[in-house]
Design a protein around this motif. Structure first.
Motif, PDB file in Angstrom:
ATOM      1  N   SER A  50     -14.170 -35.344 -33.188  1.00 51.60           N
ATOM      2  CA  SER A  50     -12.881 -35.764 -33.767  1.00 51.60           C
ATOM      3  C   SER A  50     -11.699 -35.047 -33.126  1.00 51.60           C
ATOM      4  CB  SER A  50     -12.864 -35.533 -35.282  1.00 51.60           C
ATOM      5  OG  SER A  50     -13.911 -36.236 -35.892  1.00 51.60           O
ATOM      6  N   LEU A  51     -11.739 -34.902 -31.801  1.00 52.02           N
ATOM      7  CA  LEU A  51     -10.658 -34.225 -31.095  1.00 52.02           C
ATOM      8  C   LEU A  51      -9.509 -35.198 -30.832  1.00 52.02           C
ATOM      9  CD1 LEU A  51     -12.752 -32.192 -28.513  1.00 52.02           C
ATOM     10  CD2 LEU A  51     -11.693 -31.365 -30.600  1.00 52.02           C
ATOM     11  N   LYS A  52      -8.290 -34.692 -30.919  1.00 47.47           N
ATOM     12  CA  LYS A  52      -7.097 -35.512 -30.701  1.00 47.47           C
ATOM     13  C   LYS A  52      -6.084 -34.726 -29.877  1.00 47.47           C
ATOM     14  CE  LYS A  52      -7.782 -38.558 -34.407  1.00 47.47           C
ATOM     15  NZ  LYS A  52      -8.686 -39.542 -33.977  1.00 47.47           N
ATOM     16  N   GLY A  53      -5.202 -35.432 -29.203  1.00 48.48           N
ATOM     17  CA  GLY A  53      -4.076 -34.828 -28.495  1.00 48.48           C
ATOM     18  C   GLY A  53      -4.485 -33.838 -27.420  1.00 48.48           C
ATOM     19  N   ASP A  54      -3.792 -32.691 -27.433  1.00 44.93           N
ATOM     20  CA  ASP A  54      -4.021 -31.667 -26.408  1.00 44.93           C
ATOM     21  C   ASP A  54      -5.436 -31.106 -26.455  1.00 44.93           C
ATOM     22  OD1 ASP A  54      -1.486 -31.926 -25.368  1.00 44.93           O
ATOM     23  OD2 ASP A  54      -0.641 -30.281 -26.555  1.00 44.93           O
ATOM     24  N   ASP A  55      -6.002 -30.992 -27.652  1.00 45.94           N
ATOM     25  CA  ASP A  55      -7.381 -30.494 -27.765  1.00 45.94           C
ATOM     26  C   ASP A  55      -8.342 -31.436 -27.046  1.00 45.94           C
ATOM     27  OD1 ASP A  55      -6.620 -28.282 -29.226  1.00 45.94           O
ATOM     28  OD2 ASP A  55      -6.991 -29.239 -31.168  1.00 45.94           O
ATOM     29  N   ARG A  56      -8.114 -32.734 -27.204  1.00 44.47           N
ATOM     30  CA  ARG A  56      -8.981 -33.719 -26.548  1.00 44.47           C
ATOM     31  C   ARG A  56      -8.814 -33.654 -25.024  1.00 44.47           C
ATOM     32  NH1 ARG A  56     -11.490 -38.397 -28.514  1.00 44.47           N
ATOM     33  NH2 ARG A  56     -12.174 -39.773 -26.843  1.00 44.47           N
ATOM     34  N   LYS A  57      -7.578 -33.543 -24.563  1.00 47.53           N
ATOM     35  CA  LYS A  57      -7.318 -33.457 -23.119  1.00 47.53           C
ATOM     36  C   LYS A  57      -8.016 -32.236 -22.520  1.00 47.53           C
ATOM     37  CE  LYS A  57      -2.814 -35.699 -23.173  1.00 47.53           C
ATOM     38  NZ  LYS A  57      -1.372 -35.503 -22.990  1.00 47.53           N
ATOM     39  N   LYS A  58      -7.889 -31.101 -23.206  1.00 45.34           N
ATOM     40  CA  LYS A  58      -8.505 -29.865 -22.717  1.00 45.34           C
ATOM     41  C   LYS A  58     -10.031 -30.001 -22.685  1.00 45.34           C
ATOM     42  CE  LYS A  58      -8.616 -24.900 -23.589  1.00 45.34           C
ATOM     43  NZ  LYS A  58      -8.181 -23.816 -24.478  1.00 45.34           N
ATOM     44  N   PHE A  59     -10.600 -30.562 -23.761  1.00 46.09           N
ATOM     45  CA  PHE A  59     -12.043 -30.750 -23.818  1.00 46.09           C
ATOM     46  C   PHE A  59     -12.512 -31.679 -22.698  1.00 46.09           C
ATOM     47  CE2 PHE A  59     -15.643 -33.391 -25.003  1.00 46.09           C
ATOM     48  CZ  PHE A  59     -16.606 -32.428 -25.229  1.00 46.09           C
ATOM     49  N   MET A  60     -11.808 -32.790 -22.511  1.00 43.16           N
ATOM     50  CA  MET A  60     -12.203 -33.761 -21.479  1.00 43.16           C
ATOM     51  C   MET A  60     -12.161 -33.116 -20.094  1.00 43.16           C
ATOM     52  SD  MET A  60     -13.120 -36.684 -22.717  1.00 43.16           S
ATOM     53  CE  MET A  60     -12.958 -37.796 -21.338  1.00 43.16           C
ATOM     54  N   SER A  61     -11.135 -32.340 -19.829  1.00 40.70           N
ATOM     55  CA  SER A  61     -11.021 -31.676 -18.529  1.00 40.70           C
ATOM     56  C   SER A  61     -12.199 -30.739 -18.293  1.00 40.70           C
ATOM     57  CB  SER A  61      -9.710 -30.906 -18.466  1.00 40.70           C
ATOM     58  OG  SER A  61      -9.608 -30.190 -17.265  1.00 40.70           O
ATOM     59  N   GLN A  62     -12.509 -29.919 -19.303  1.00 47.35           N
ATOM     60  CA  GLN A  62     -13.619 -28.976 -19.166  1.00 47.35           C
ATOM     61  C   GLN A  62     -14.954 -29.707 -19.071  1.00 47.35           C
ATOM     62  OE1 GLN A  62     -13.021 -26.496 -22.579  1.00 47.35           O
ATOM     63  NE2 GLN A  62     -11.591 -25.139 -21.520  1.00 47.35           N
ATOM     64  N   CYS A  63     -15.116 -30.754 -19.846  1.00 38.28           N
ATOM     65  CA  CYS A  63     -16.363 -31.512 -19.858  1.00 38.28           C
ATOM     66  C   CYS A  63     -16.615 -32.154 -18.497  1.00 38.28           C
ATOM     67  CB  CYS A  63     -16.312 -32.584 -20.950  1.00 38.28           C
ATOM     68  SG  CYS A  63     -17.804 -33.587 -21.068  1.00 38.28           S
ATOM     69  N   LEU A  64     -15.588 -32.746 -17.923  1.00 40.80           N
ATOM     70  CA  LEU A  64     -15.753 -33.425 -16.638  1.00 40.80           C
ATOM     71  C   LEU A  64     -16.012 -32.441 -15.508  1.00 40.80           C
ATOM     72  CD1 LEU A  64     -13.016 -36.155 -17.012  1.00 40.80           C
ATOM     73  CD2 LEU A  64     -15.486 -36.479 -17.073  1.00 40.80           C
ATOM     74  N   LYS A  65     -15.440 -31.253 -15.596  1.00 42.31           N
ATOM     75  CA  LYS A  65     -15.665 -30.239 -14.565  1.00 42.31           C
ATOM     76  C   LYS A  65     -17.048 -29.612 -14.692  1.00 42.31           C
ATOM     77  CE  LYS A  65     -10.845 -28.917 -14.121  1.00 42.31           C
ATOM     78  NZ  LYS A  65      -9.867 -27.869 -14.436  1.00 42.31           N
ATOM     79  N   ALA A  66     -17.549 -29.488 -15.924  1.00 41.01           N
ATOM     80  CA  ALA A  66     -18.793 -28.767 -16.181  1.00 41.01           C
ATOM     81  C   ALA A  66     -20.033 -29.522 -15.753  1.00 41.01           C
ATOM     82  CB  ALA A  66     -18.895 -28.418 -17.663  1.00 41.01           C
ATOM     83  N   GLN A  67     -19.977 -30.821 -15.716  1.00 42.71           N
ATOM     84  CA  GLN A  67     -21.179 -31.595 -15.418  1.00 42.71           C
ATOM     85  C   GLN A  67     -21.457 -31.604 -13.922  1.00 42.71           C
ATOM     86  OE1 GLN A  67     -20.859 -35.406 -17.251  1.00 42.71           O
ATOM     87  NE2 GLN A  67     -20.998 -34.577 -19.295  1.00 42.71           N
ATOM     88  N   VAL A  68     -22.719 -31.510 -13.578  1.00 43.14           N
ATOM     89  CA  VAL A  68     -23.156 -31.487 -12.183  1.00 43.14           C
ATOM     90  C   VAL A  68     -23.163 -32.905 -11.642  1.00 43.14           C
ATOM     91  CG1 VAL A  68     -25.067 -30.920 -10.644  1.00 43.14           C
ATOM     92  CG2 VAL A  68     -24.562 -29.453 -12.593  1.00 43.14           C
ATOM     93  N   HIS A  69     -22.647 -33.072 -10.442  1.00 40.23           N
ATOM     94  CA  HIS A  69     -22.673 -34.371  -9.788  1.00 40.23           C
ATOM     95  C   HIS A  69     -24.088 -34.672  -9.322  1.00 40.23           C
ATOM     96  CE1 HIS A  69     -18.337 -34.714  -9.744  1.00 40.23           C
ATOM     97  NE2 HIS A  69     -18.286 -33.460  -9.367  1.00 40.23           N
ATOM     98  N   PRO A  70     -24.470 -35.950  -9.307  1.00 41.78           N
ATOM     99  CA  PRO A  70     -25.834 -36.292  -8.911  1.00 41.78           C
ATOM    100  C   PRO A  70     -26.175 -35.882  -7.482  1.00 41.78           C
ATOM    101  CG  PRO A  70     -24.612 -38.235  -9.627  1.00 41.78           C
ATOM    102  CD  PRO A  70     -23.691 -37.069  -9.699  1.00 41.78           C
ATOM    103  N   ASP A  71     -25.159 -35.825  -6.592  1.00 43.96           N
ATOM    104  CA  ASP A  71     -25.458 -35.472  -5.211  1.00 43.96           C
ATOM    105  C   ASP A  71     -25.601 -33.961  -5.022  1.00 43.96           C
ATOM    106  OD1 ASP A  71     -22.096 -35.804  -3.780  1.00 43.96           O
ATOM    107  OD2 ASP A  71     -22.764 -35.099  -5.721  1.00 43.96           O
TER     108      ASP A  71
END
Length: 111
Positions: A50-71
């Motif tokens: 239930s993240l909204k606004g800046d909290d959601r943006k921050k979470f999305m940024s960290q989440c996308l950076k944290a995941q390993v690329h398949p290659d």
């Protein structure tokens, strides 16, 4: 009359060209598909929390950076041992023969 027929013909051709172009949708490349999956997964996690606004943006940024690329391959067990032993040797500030001996023993213990 001929001019009206000509305009209608041109309009019909343009319309059919647009319809045909819309039917041939591009399939995403493997990298694009992986990025889309990553976005979907992170979005679902943010929604669950239930993240909204800046909290959601921050979470999305960290989440996308944290995941390993398949290659990018994951470390093998031997590489993980080497990395761990290297970190321990660096922490102890070992050099030369002392480092070699420590690394040898560390890698043998971890086996």
């Amino acid at each position: 009359m001929r001019l009206t027929t000509l305009w209608l013909s041109v309009a019909g051709l343009l319309l059919s060209a647009n319809v045909m172009a819309a039917d041939t949708a591009k399939t995403p490349s493997p990298a694009q598909a992986a990025q889309q999956k990553k976005m979907t997964d992170c979005n679902q996690q943010a929604t669950t929390q239930s993240l909204k606004g800046d909290d959601r943006k921050k979470f999305m940024s960290q989440c996308l950076k944290a995941q390993v690329h398949p290659d990018e391959k994951a470390l093998t067990p031997q590489q993980q041992k080497m990395k761990s032993c290297n970190a321990d040797a660096a922490t102890k500030e070992l050099k030369g023969d002392a480092r070699k001996t420590f690394m040898s023993n560390c890698l043998k213990k971890a086996a």
